[in-house]
Design an enzyme around this catalytic site. Structure first.
Site, PDB file in Angstrom:
ATOM      1  N   CYS A  13      12.408 -28.077   2.629  1.00  0.00           N
ATOM      2  CA  CYS A  13      11.702 -29.060   3.436  1.00  0.00           C
ATOM      3  C   CYS A  13      10.266 -28.635   3.694  1.00  0.00           C
ATOM      4  O   CYS A  13       9.847 -27.533   3.354  1.00  0.00           O
ATOM      5  CB  CYS A  13      12.413 -29.290   4.768  1.00  0.00           C
ATOM      6  SG  CYS A  13      12.838 -27.779   5.638  1.00  0.00           S
ATOM      7  N   GLY A  39      10.363 -32.147  -0.260  1.00  0.00           N
ATOM      8  CA  GLY A  39      11.619 -32.783   0.127  1.00  0.00           C
ATOM      9  C   GLY A  39      11.541 -34.270  -0.085  1.00  0.00           C
ATOM     10  O   GLY A  39      10.573 -34.908   0.349  1.00  0.00           O
ATOM     11  N   ASN A 113      11.832 -25.451   8.652  1.00  0.00           N
ATOM     12  CA  ASN A 113      11.852 -25.110   7.228  1.00  0.00           C
ATOM     13  C   ASN A 113      12.388 -23.699   7.100  1.00  0.00           C
ATOM     14  O   ASN A 113      11.793 -22.760   7.621  1.00  0.00           O
ATOM     15  CB  ASN A 113      10.433 -25.194   6.637  1.00  0.00           C
ATOM     16  CG  ASN A 113      10.397 -24.765   5.182  1.00  0.00           C
ATOM     17  OD1 ASN A 113      11.394 -24.841   4.475  1.00  0.00           O
ATOM     18  ND2 ASN A 113       9.239 -24.325   4.724  1.00  0.00           N
ATOM     19  N   GLY A 114      13.524 -23.547   6.439  1.00  0.00           N
ATOM     20  CA  GLY A 114      14.108 -22.227   6.263  1.00  0.00           C
ATOM     21  C   GLY A 114      15.620 -22.279   6.266  1.00  0.00           C
ATOM     22  O   GLY A 114      16.226 -23.332   6.044  1.00  0.00           O
ATOM     23  N   CYS A 247       8.039 -15.538   0.443  1.00  0.00           N
ATOM     24  CA  CYS A 247       8.769 -16.020  -0.731  1.00  0.00           C
ATOM     25  C   CYS A 247       7.804 -16.139  -1.909  1.00  0.00           C
ATOM     26  O   CYS A 247       6.911 -16.995  -1.909  1.00  0.00           O
ATOM     27  CB  CYS A 247       9.401 -17.380  -0.443  1.00  0.00           C
ATOM     28  SG  CYS A 247      10.180 -18.127  -1.894  1.00  0.00           S
ATOM     29  N   TYR A 253       6.409 -21.824  -8.100  1.00  0.00           N
ATOM     30  CA  TYR A 253       6.853 -23.199  -8.327  1.00  0.00           C
ATOM     31  C   TYR A 253       6.696 -24.143  -7.146  1.00  0.00           C
ATOM     32  O   TYR A 253       6.233 -25.263  -7.306  1.00  0.00           O
ATOM     33  CB  TYR A 253       8.327 -23.179  -8.759  1.00  0.00           C
ATOM     34  CG  TYR A 253       8.968 -24.547  -8.844  1.00  0.00           C
ATOM     35  CD1 TYR A 253       8.581 -25.448  -9.831  1.00  0.00           C
ATOM     36  CD2 TYR A 253       9.941 -24.940  -7.940  1.00  0.00           C
ATOM     37  CE1 TYR A 253       9.161 -26.703  -9.909  1.00  0.00           C
ATOM     38  CE2 TYR A 253      10.530 -26.190  -8.014  1.00  0.00           C
ATOM     39  CZ  TYR A 253      10.138 -27.074  -9.000  1.00  0.00           C
ATOM     40  OH  TYR A 253      10.705 -28.304  -9.080  1.00  0.00           O
ATOM     41  N   SER A 294       4.598 -28.257 -12.880  1.00  0.00           N
ATOM     42  CA  SER A 294       4.439 -26.999 -12.159  1.00  0.00           C
ATOM     43  C   SER A 294       3.970 -25.860 -13.055  1.00  0.00           C
ATOM     44  O   SER A 294       3.469 -24.855 -12.559  1.00  0.00           O
ATOM     45  CB  SER A 294       5.754 -26.612 -11.477  1.00  0.00           C
ATOM     46  OG  SER A 294       6.792 -26.475 -12.436  1.00  0.00           O
ATOM     47  N   ASP A 356       6.959 -22.301 -19.192  1.00  0.00           N
ATOM     48  CA  ASP A 356       7.620 -22.889 -18.031  1.00  0.00           C
ATOM     49  C   ASP A 356       7.612 -21.866 -16.911  1.00  0.00           C
ATOM     50  O   ASP A 356       7.392 -20.669 -17.141  1.00  0.00           O
ATOM     51  CB  ASP A 356       9.049 -23.316 -18.361  1.00  0.00           C
ATOM     52  CG  ASP A 356       9.570 -24.405 -17.420  1.00  0.00           C
ATOM     53  OD1 ASP A 356       8.825 -24.809 -16.505  1.00  0.00           O
ATOM     54  OD2 ASP A 356      10.719 -24.840 -17.595  1.00  0.00           O
ATOM     55  N   ASP A 357       7.851 -22.327 -15.673  1.00  0.00           N
ATOM     56  CA  ASP A 357       7.772 -21.418 -14.524  1.00  0.00           C
ATOM     57  C   ASP A 357       9.026 -20.585 -14.342  1.00  0.00           C
ATOM     58  O   ASP A 357       8.978 -19.470 -13.848  1.00  0.00           O
ATOM     59  CB  ASP A 357       7.466 -22.193 -13.245  1.00  0.00           C
ATOM     60  CG  ASP A 357       8.405 -23.367 -13.053  1.00  0.00           C
ATOM     61  OD1 ASP A 357       9.558 -23.143 -12.666  1.00  0.00           O
ATOM     62  OD2 ASP A 357       7.990 -24.507 -13.306  1.00  0.00           O
ATOM     63  N   CYS A 393      18.855 -17.572  -3.695  1.00  0.00           N
ATOM     64  CA  CYS A 393      18.060 -17.366  -2.489  1.00  0.00           C
ATOM     65  C   CYS A 393      18.863 -17.823  -1.284  1.00  0.00           C
ATOM     66  O   CYS A 393      19.493 -18.876  -1.320  1.00  0.00           O
ATOM     67  CB  CYS A 393      16.763 -18.156  -2.571  1.00  0.00           C
ATOM     68  SG  CYS A 393      15.785 -18.100  -1.057  1.00  0.00           S
ATOM     69  N   CYS A 443       9.082 -11.237  -0.902  1.00  0.00           N
ATOM     70  CA  CYS A 443      10.520 -11.135  -1.145  1.00  0.00           C
ATOM     71  C   CYS A 443      10.771 -11.372  -2.625  1.00  0.00           C
ATOM     72  O   CYS A 443      10.337 -12.379  -3.178  1.00  0.00           O
ATOM     73  CB  CYS A 443      11.271 -12.175  -0.309  1.00  0.00           C
ATOM     74  SG  CYS A 443      13.049 -12.217  -0.641  1.00  0.00           S
ATOM     75  N   CYS A 446      15.504 -12.806  -5.461  1.00  0.00           N
ATOM     76  CA  CYS A 446      16.059 -13.644  -6.527  1.00  0.00           C
ATOM     77  C   CYS A 446      15.959 -12.962  -7.885  1.00  0.00           C
ATOM     78  O   CYS A 446      16.680 -13.312  -8.822  1.00  0.00           O
ATOM     79  CB  CYS A 446      15.358 -14.998  -6.557  1.00  0.00           C
ATOM     80  SG  CYS A 446      13.554 -14.901  -6.672  1.00  0.00           S
TER      81      CYS A 446
END
Length: 485
Positions: A13, A39, A113-114, A247, A253, A294, A356-357, A393, A443, A446
């Protein structure tokens, strides 16, 4: 479910807050348009006029939820707004935000958001004590903690309750006469502070400031709470300290390239990641193209580093919404054809580097490679502007579970064979952190599985709508290499 919904990870979000500005709802609505990429399932705004709070929220895009008449009807000079992306099965108006409740401290509205990794524990405890929950959102846990707290002011209560919650949160909280914005001590999710005329605004990304003519000032710092009144800003700190862990996928992305996130321009970070990827993994080829949109900037960086020309070889359809494909349409790549179309005049007879990302499951990329080769490309060399994603994640991103991440159980060579590419290379983790700058503050769970905040296994059970820890499942085999057409 939207077509190709899981080709990439999906941001949960975006939030915005407007303090002490006439027609605050109109500015909030514009800002949410700029954050629509974060979102697409629901949108909402709460306004405060000094006497009461009014919330309007619905399922759908910002343009559908807030027409001119609706927005003008939301009178007040304070506003918070939210756009939401939910995980599968929890897309419901009850979970749309902001969440507005009434309690002993008055009416309070909150947007988040989180993801709180201990929300299931807190909720279970409060339910046993008699609390009743109206949603399946972990955000409601914060509202319950806030209502139960006896501190004199809302900001004092937040300072007392937020140390109880673990995980990622960038919050905007609205009372009748003030706006409060707060970011978790690790700073997982972004939150920017800006200046609009003589007042202050906050948002998930700085592109939300550009659309309303506000000036980006700085990030809300990890562990910082800002209380915004009529031209006033008071900064307070949450108790305790934690290592900063932004993050890194915001730069890979999620964020718009025209945004400043974590104090760094996203376009600059992505272009630099492409340049480093070109340095680490060049290819003998005739041209470079991106998987739009992206990856555009990373592809430009790769082309610059390698000296290969950048071409628009894939055209994206931006008007893809809910898509129905009949079982009678036995074209396995139909979902990809709806979204992407190769330019045969550019690709025919050429050796192509496709940038690509990231790769999630690999199923969409496999179909995309088939389309590119079908358009006449003689070779396809795939370059990914991030390291292999091997772990989900748990801090606010909608991700597949670990066994669905192709890189969690297969080597780069195995993935290349499955995708049917002539070569495959990923950006190294040191390369990505170099591109993002201040790499020790990001972080990288991932990619490495090293999670900064621990979580309980029960968090993976489908209690809340945001992803939390997943229960380990046996790894599945790759789909068969041959298409059964």
């Amino acid at each position: 479910m939207y077509g190709n919904r899981r080709r990439h990870w999906n941001e949960e979000c975006g939030v915005v807050g407007i303090a002490a500005v006439d027609s605050a709802a109109e500015l909030a609505s514009l800002a949410l348009h700029a954050l629509q990429h974060r979102g697409q399932e629901s949108a909402g705004i709460t306004v405060a006029d000094g006497h009461r709070l009014t919330t309007h929220k619905m399922m759908g895009l910002v343009a559908d939820v807030f027409d001119e008449e609706t927005t003008r009807g939301l009178t007040g000079n304070y506003a918070i707004g939210h756009v939401r992306y939910s995980t599968s099965g929890s897309s419901h108006i009850l979970n749309a935000q902001p969440l507005q409740v009434a309690s002993h401290r008055g009416t309070v509205s909150l947007a988040h958001n989180g993801n709180l990794v201990n929300a299931h524990e807190l909720r279970r405890r409060m339910e046993l004590e008699g609390s009743i929950f109206a949603t399946t959102s972990d955000t409601e846990v914060i509202q319950h903690l806030l209502a139960r707290n006896r501190a004199a002011t809302c900001e004092d209560a937040l300072l007392e309750i937020l140390p109880e919650v673990k995980g990622a949160y960038s919050l905007v909280v609205l009372t009748r006469e003030k706006l409060i914005a707060v970011r978790d001590p690790h700073g997982f999710r972004p939150l920017c502070l800006g200046r609009y005329r003589d007042s202050y605004v906050v948002a998930s990304e700085s592109c939300a400031f550009d659309i309303i003519g506000a000036q980006y000032l700085r990030d809300v710092e990890p562990g910082e709470m800002v209380v915004l009144g009529d031209g006033e800003l008071v900064s307070r700190r949450l108790p305790g300290k934690a290592p900063e862990k932004r993050c890194v996928f915001e730069h890979v992305y999620f964020s718009r390239p025209d945004s400043t996130v974590f104090g760094r321009n996203v376009e600059t970070a992505r272009r630099r990641s492409g340049e480093i990827l070109g340095r680490e993994a060049p290819a003998e080829a005739d041209l470079v193209c991106a998987v739009p949109d992206s990856s555009n900037t990373a592809a430009l960086g790769y082309a610059r580093a390698t000296g290969l020309p950048f071409e628009l070889a894939l055209i994206r359809n931006h008007y893809v919404g809910r898509t129905f494909i009949s079982p009678a349409q036995k074209v396995r790549d139909m979902s990809v054809r709806i979204k992407f179309n190769p330019v045969a005049e550019v690709l025919a007879g050429k050796r192509v580097v496709v940038v690509d990302d990231s790769i999630v499951r690999g199923t969409t990329m496999r179909k995309l490679v088939k389309l590119i080769k079908g358009a006449g490309a003689t070779e396809v060399h795939l370059r990914i502007a991030s390291p292999p994603v091997t772990n989900p994640c748990y801090y606010g991103i909608d991700t597949p579970v670990r066994n669905e991440l192709i890189a969690s159980s297969h080597t780069v060579d195995e993935i290349a064979t499955y995708l049917r590419v002539d070569s495959l290379a990923y950006l190294s983790l040191p390369g990505l952190l170099e591109a993002a700058d201040e790499g020790d503050k990001y972080c990288e769970a991932c990619f490495t599985g090293n999670y900064p905040v621990s979580f309980a296994e029960e968090a993976g059970k489908d209690v809340f709508d945001n992803h939390a820890a997943g229960v380990e499942i046996p790894v599945q085999q790759l789909p068969p290499e041959k298409d059964p057409t």
